[in-house]
Design a protein around this motif. Structure first.
Motif, PDB file in Angstrom:
ATOM      1  N   GLU A   1       0.869  -1.170   0.000  1.00  0.00           N
ATOM      2  CA  GLU A   1       0.000   0.000   0.000  1.00  0.00           C
ATOM      3  C   GLU A   1       0.907   1.222   0.000  1.00  0.00           C
ATOM      4  O   GLU A   1       1.758   1.379   0.885  1.00  0.00           O
TER       5      GLU A   1
ATOM      6  N   CYS B   1      11.665  -3.559   9.440  1.00  0.00           N
ATOM      7  CA  CYS B   1      10.978  -4.820   9.696  1.00  0.00           C
ATOM      8  C   CYS B   1      11.209  -5.183  11.161  1.00  0.00           C
ATOM      9  O   CYS B   1      12.353  -5.287  11.607  1.00  0.00           O
TER      10      CYS B   1
ATOM     11  N   ARG C   1       6.018  -7.955   7.776  1.00  0.00           N
ATOM     12  CA  ARG C   1       5.631  -6.581   7.440  1.00  0.00           C
ATOM     13  C   ARG C   1       6.859  -5.683   7.386  1.00  0.00           C
ATOM     14  O   ARG C   1       7.731  -5.769   8.248  1.00  0.00           O
TER      15      ARG C   1
ATOM     16  N   THR D   1       7.700  -1.547   6.932  1.00  0.00           N
ATOM     17  CA  THR D   1       7.200  -0.181   6.875  1.00  0.00           C
ATOM     18  C   THR D   1       8.247   0.688   6.198  1.00  0.00           C
ATOM     19  O   THR D   1       9.436   0.593   6.504  1.00  0.00           O
TER      20      THR D   1
ATOM     21  N   PRO E   1       4.441   6.645   7.845  1.00  0.00           N
ATOM     22  CA  PRO E   1       4.718   5.667   6.785  1.00  0.00           C
ATOM     23  C   PRO E   1       4.451   6.224   5.389  1.00  0.00           C
ATOM     24  O   PRO E   1       3.459   6.905   5.154  1.00  0.00           O
TER      25      PRO E   1
ATOM     26  N   GLU F   1       3.475   0.548   3.091  1.00  0.00           N
ATOM     27  CA  GLU F   1       3.482  -0.657   3.924  1.00  0.00           C
ATOM     28  C   GLU F   1       3.543  -1.855   2.984  1.00  0.00           C
ATOM     29  O   GLU F   1       2.770  -1.934   2.025  1.00  0.00           O
TER      30      GLU F   1
ATOM     31  N   GLU G   1       3.627  -6.173   2.838  1.00  0.00           N
ATOM     32  CA  GLU G   1       3.455  -7.463   3.495  1.00  0.00           C
ATOM     33  C   GLU G   1       3.962  -8.502   2.505  1.00  0.00           C
ATOM     34  O   GLU G   1       3.398  -8.660   1.420  1.00  0.00           O
TER      35      GLU G   1
END
Length: 157
Positions: A92, A105, A130, A132, A143, A146, A148
């Motif tokens: 995202e 992380c 995850r 950031t 942030p 993000e 994953e």
């Protein structure tokens, strides 16, 4: 040679010998603990897009490097060789990072559990980690993105 210098030398060797695209982005490990890693990629001509912010590809390289390096470092601490890959990516993008970017992380404990399971069973273990993305000089702890990444590890015999 101190801990961070050793880690950066290892990252440089890995990126030159195994994944040259990582080396092209010139990552630097800023912090490495049992629980987390912070890796910086500079915003330079090679990592910029046409909007003068960090290019999507460079962001993906940074996320990959942060999640992957933590797993590799932990496996080496155990004295184990692992097969490591990423099986899935979710991202995202929240804001344009227009300066150097730091990838964070904090999933060291999760990676410890994954490694313990693959060592015990010999099976491949998949789990999302995850990452950031920050642009601290311009936006502090806000942030920019993000990620994953589904990390996949298996101990090698």
């Amino acid at each position: 040679m101190d801990h961070l210098s050793q880690a950066n030398a290892h990252l440089k060797y890995f990126s030159e010998q195994m994944v040259p695209m990582i080396g092209y982005c010139k990552p630097e490990i800023l912090r490495l603990t049992d629980e987390s890693v912070e890796i910086k990629i500079p915003l330079v001509t090679a990592t910029k897009n046409h909007l003068n912010s960090m290019y999507f590809g460079a962001l993906a390289v940074g996320a990959d490097t942060a999640g992957g390096f933590l797993a590799i470092a932990k496996a080496e601490q155990l004295g184990k060789k692992i097969s490591l890959a990423f099986k899935a990516v979710k991202a995202e993008f929240l804001a344009r990072p227009e300066d150097d970017v730091v990838f964070v992380c904090h999933d060291g404990k999760l990676i410890d559990q994954m490694l313990a399971k693959t060592v015990a069973t010999g099976e491949r273990v998949n789990q999302a980690v995850r990452i950031t993305v920050l642009c601290p000089t311009l936006h502090g702890e806000k942030p920019m993105a993000e990620f994953e990444l589904t990390l996949s590890v298996k101990v090698m015999e």
